[in-house]
Design an enzyme around this catalytic site. Structure first.
Site, mmCIF file in Angstrom:
data_model
loop_
_atom_site.group_PDB
_atom_site.id
_atom_site.type_symbol
_atom_site.label_atom_id
_atom_site.label_comp_id
_atom_site.label_asym_id
_atom_site.label_seq_id
_atom_site.Cartn_x
_atom_site.Cartn_y
_atom_site.Cartn_z
ATOM 1 N N SER A 166 0.853 -1.200 0.000
ATOM 2 C CA SER A 166 0.000 0.000 0.000
ATOM 3 C C SER A 166 0.884 1.244 0.000
ATOM 4 O O SER A 166 0.964 1.984 0.990
ATOM 5 C CB SER A 166 -0.928 -0.017 1.213
ATOM 6 O OG SER A 166 -1.800 -1.115 1.160
ATOM 7 N N GLY A 168 0.700 4.120 -1.440
ATOM 8 C CA GLY A 168 0.072 5.423 -1.251
ATOM 9 C C GLY A 168 -0.158 5.741 0.212
ATOM 10 O O GLY A 168 0.113 6.860 0.676
ATOM 11 N N ASP A 169 -0.635 4.764 0.970
ATOM 12 C CA ASP A 169 -0.824 4.958 2.407
ATOM 13 C C ASP A 169 0.500 5.225 3.107
ATOM 14 O O ASP A 169 0.597 6.099 3.982
ATOM 15 C CB ASP A 169 -1.465 3.708 3.023
ATOM 16 C CG ASP A 169 -2.961 3.624 2.760
ATOM 17 O OD1 ASP A 169 -3.635 4.662 2.828
ATOM 18 O OD2 ASP A 169 -3.448 2.514 2.499
ATOM 19 N N SER A 170 1.518 4.452 2.744
ATOM 20 C CA SER A 170 2.802 4.581 3.426
ATOM 21 C C SER A 170 3.443 5.931 3.147
ATOM 22 O O SER A 170 3.977 6.576 4.059
ATOM 23 C CB SER A 170 3.736 3.444 2.996
ATOM 24 O OG SER A 170 3.226 2.192 3.414
ATOM 25 N N GLY A 173 1.660 8.496 5.097
ATOM 26 C CA GLY A 173 2.041 8.409 6.502
ATOM 27 C C GLY A 173 3.387 9.055 6.771
ATOM 28 O O GLY A 173 3.577 9.708 7.812
#
Length: 403
Positions: A166, A168-170, A173
């Site tokens: 993932s 994009g999430d990382s 973050g």
């Protein structure tokens, strides 16, 4: 090695899934006390993602390391009141709900700031808190597409594909953690509370992806170029690709620097390519990329992975194997920098099992800092946090029905 630059910072994490919890993980890695609020009984949905045994996935244990877990029901007035009490004792709030959800619960930035006037409020959402798409829901898969990444991943004769994590999430973050630390730094440097707008860190998944797309958009404006998928290559850079070896393995070789290319071609026995004026610069090599890749693959197919890499390394050609998890676990470079750290964890078997987890990045002091704890059991720290910080009695905590 006890190097904890964020020691003394307390973070309340209301996030779930990956984006906000990744920001919390990074802050916790470097010493912040991160209190993760989860739903009673079920907790963060990540606990069940890639769950191959037991009741908590290794994905959850990884993303939520160095945190404390408490359970509160934010749908209740009592749960929200406890959150406000905790906010008064925190430096940072992390959240990745759909925009408007905190406001719906009466926990919008103005309310939070009234409870703690110097609170840093870090918010992650699909498209940010403003703009015509702000209210639209979206996971990282959509953000990676809208941000321009998905169009470039895969082979040109097939539909776009997704990378295997993932990303994009990382990335969001990481930006959220960086923005949080910037606000804390500015707050502590000035010594006075910042205006609320400067304390709200507004991270969008799609913008996080866009920000790492290099010159995708400028190339379009400057030259009318719309980049396309090029498989294992990188647009405009050659030769750089994955190549098959005699033993069935593949290796990555990046020989696109001008001086490197000269050495590279001689290693593979193609001095004619090294001396070809058409290939003297990167633009020419990109035009002839198919010819170069064919020549390189012809050479790699005559060697095993280890043989090819040894010859390339001797000539200082950037190259490397394509690792699996097993390769990473056995690699002496990762071991030397403490990048695989082992903990005994419940995996659903009769006894806990020793599990390796990726270390803390970036390295400070020569080795990855030690992970203090892996992701906690659901509600493991509820009584500790509520009794220790808020002086709540066991009866008051039990009345919240958090178990």
């Amino acid at each position: 090695m006890e190097i904890r630059p964020l020691d003394g910072v307390r973070v309340l994490e209301l996030g779930n899934y990956i984006a906000a919890p990744t920001a919390g993980r990074i802050l916790g890695d470097f010493g912040a006390e991160v209190i993760k609020v989860e739903r009673p009984k079920t907790g963060d949905e990540l606990r069940n993602w890639r769950l191959y045994g037991g009741d908590t996935s290794m994905l959850y244990r990884t993303v939520n390391r160095n945190k404390k877990s408490i359970t509160l029901d934010l749908r209740t007035a009592a749960g929200r009141a406890v959150v406000l009490d905790l906010i008064r004792r925190c430096d940072v709030l992390l959240e990745n709900f759909r925009p408007g959800m905190l406001e719906k619960w009466g926990l919008g930035p103005e309310v939070l700031s009234a409870a703690k006037p110097d609170l840093v409020i870090t918010r992650i959402s699909a498209y940010g808190q403003t703009g015509p798409l702000a209210d639209r829901p979206g996971f990282a898969a959509v953000a990676e597409a809208v941000g321009g990444l998905r169009e470039l991943v895969g082979d040109p004769d097939r539909p776009p594909v997704r990378v295997g994590v993932s990303i994009g999430d990382s990335i969001a973050g990481i930006y959220a953690a960086f923005g949080t630390v910037m606000a804390l730094f500015q707050r502590d440097r000035t010594g006075t509370p910042l205006p609320l707008p400067q304390r709200v860190i507004n991270v969008a998944l799609n913008e996080s992806i866009l920000s790492v797309m290099e010159s995708l958009v400028p190339d379009y404006f400057a030259y009318g170029i719309t980049r396309e998928r090029v498989g294992g290559r990188m647009e405009g850079i050659a030769p750089s690709n994955a190549y098959p070896c005699a033993d069935g393995a593949s290796i990555i070789i990046g020989g696109n620097g001008d001086a490197i290319f000269q050495r590279y071609m001689r290693v593979i026995g193609r001095a004619d390519l090294a001396d070809d004026p058409e290939l003297a610069d990167n633009a020419g090599r990109w035009r002839h990329r198919d010819r170069l890749d064919a020549a390189i693959a012809e050479w790699t197919r005559r060697h095993t992975r280890d043989e090819a890499l040894a010859l390339l390394e001797a000539a200082a050609i950037p190259s490397g194997p394509i690792y699996t998890a097993a390769d990473i676990a056995a690699d002496p470079q990762y071991r030397a920098r403490n990048m695989i750290q082992r903990f005994r964890v419940d995996v659903g078997e009769s006894e806990p099992k020793e599990v390796g987890f990726p270390g803390i990045v970036p390295v400070i002091g020569g080795q990855s800092l030690p992970i203090r704890t892996v992701g906690p059991d659901l509600g493991e720290h509820t009584h500790e946090v509520l009794s220790g910080l808020l002086r709540m009695s066991d009866a008051e905590i039990d009345a919240l029905e958090v178990n």
